[in-house]
Design an enzyme around this catalytic site. Structure first.
Site, PDB file in Angstrom:
ATOM      1  N   LYS A  18      35.455  26.440  17.599  1.00  0.00           N
ATOM      2  CA  LYS A  18      35.617  27.875  17.802  1.00  0.00           C
ATOM      3  C   LYS A  18      34.929  28.399  19.062  1.00  0.00           C
ATOM      4  O   LYS A  18      35.333  29.416  19.633  1.00  0.00           O
ATOM      5  CB  LYS A  18      35.074  28.633  16.590  1.00  0.00           C
ATOM      6  N   SER A  28      37.678  19.608  12.831  1.00  0.00           N
ATOM      7  CA  SER A  28      37.437  20.884  13.500  1.00  0.00           C
ATOM      8  C   SER A  28      36.010  21.399  13.451  1.00  0.00           C
ATOM      9  O   SER A  28      35.602  22.189  14.306  1.00  0.00           O
ATOM     10  CB  SER A  28      38.379  21.948  12.921  1.00  0.00           C
TER      11      SER A  28
END
Length: 325
Positions: free
Chosen positions: A51, A302
């Site tokens: 992110k 992720s």
């Protein structure tokens, strides 16, 4: 018409800012799937998640006036840390609205990066609405977690790195919540190497993108809790869904048991503790759910910001089935 040069500009912009995370072959998954499986370890990224890429790409291009108004975001945890770190780099005040159910570790990490955290609502969508109300009242600059093309272009750099590190991949598997990482991956892959298949994975308890992609109406009132809280988004973005519809090859879902087993698999066999969102993509490969035949599979791991207090729940959910792999 989308200007693909923007992807390469984002890649250059982030080169000196983010880690070029390693890509690691999993011998156990190779043997189990009879394919070559490569894990892209964004759990080793700054803030423990991909992110930060989108957050830096967005915030680094804001004007001084936009930064002076303060930065505002809503997040289930990882976007919060990315915005907090990027905001600190440019000297901006940062306020993050997070669900009351956010793991304590993610809240503490966000505060450590200097952001003010407000815990509001039972899920991301309620925190998001509260953040938007705050924006209207204060005029702060809102940094959307996924439905922003500049954020998406930042996330696209994960796949761009993967294709440099392992050029012969034929499939890339991506976890999806609001769709920023999936949309960015698809945009990059279909620009650079269109033959590579992009498969999105969601938790079966929160399948908003998968339902929309397959033409089913997503029932927002019947979402269930999921250990993959980072991808528990009830309403995907318009920008992300437009890209996903055009460029993603398929969407699949995985169960809570499958996600839990994947978390334990990564801990036991790969010696890494990854969060539920990241484990969802691993679960799709581990449980042989990919709808395409592949020889070389890339899996985006992720993030690694897992609440260790949930490990007991994982063990209970999978009934030790992970030991069979």
């Amino acid at each position: 018409m989308y200007e693909t040069a923007r992807l390469f500009e984002a890649f250059e912009r982030l080169t000196e800012i983010v880690h070029r995370t390693p890509i690691k072959q999993s011998e156990t998954l190779n043997e189990w799937t009879q394919s070559e499986v490569y894990l892209k370890l964004e759990n080793l990224q700054k803030t423990g998640s991909f992110k930060v890429r989108g957050a830096f790409n967005k915030i680094s291009q804001l004007t001084a006036e936009e930064c002076a108004k303060g930065l505002l975001a809503a997040s289930a945890g990882n976007h919060a840390q990315g915005v907090a770190l990027a905001g600190r780099k440019v000297g901006a005040r940062v306020t993050i609205f997070m669900p009351e159910t956010t793991p304590a570790a993610k809240v503490a990490a966000t505060r450590k990066y200097g952001a003010t955290v407000k815990l509001v609502g039972k899920n991301f969508d309620e925190a998001y609405k509260a953040a938007r109300t705050e924006q209207l009242a204060t005029g702060a600059t809102f940094i959307h977690p996924f439905d922003d093309i500049t954020i998406i272009e930042g996330q696209a750099t994960v796949a761009m790195e993967m294709l440099q590190q392992q050029p012969d991949l034929d499939t890339i598997v991506v976890p999806a919540g609001g769709g920023g990482l999936l949309a960015g991956t698809a945009l990059a892959v279909k620009t650079i190497r269109p033959s590579v298949k992009v498969i999105g994975v969601q938790a079966a308890n929160a399948p908003a993108i998968a339902s929309t992609y397959h033409g089913r109406k997503s029932n927002l009132t019947h979402f269930l809790p999921t250990i993959a809280e980072g991808i528990c988004v009830r309403e995907p973005g318009k920008v992300t869904m437009d890209i996903i519809h055009n460029y993603v090859d398929d969407m699949i879902t995985v169960s809570e048991q499958e996600i839990s087993s994947a978390i334990l698999f990564m801990l036991e066999r790969e010696k890494m503790l990854v969060e539920g969102a990241a484990a969802a993509a691993v679960a799709a490969v581990l449980n042989k759910k990919l709808p395409v035949s592949s020889n070389r599979i890339g899996v985006i791991v992720s993030g690694g910001n897992f609440d260790v207090g949930k490990l007991g729940n994982c063990i209970t959910a999978c009934n030790d089935s992970v030991l069979n792999f």
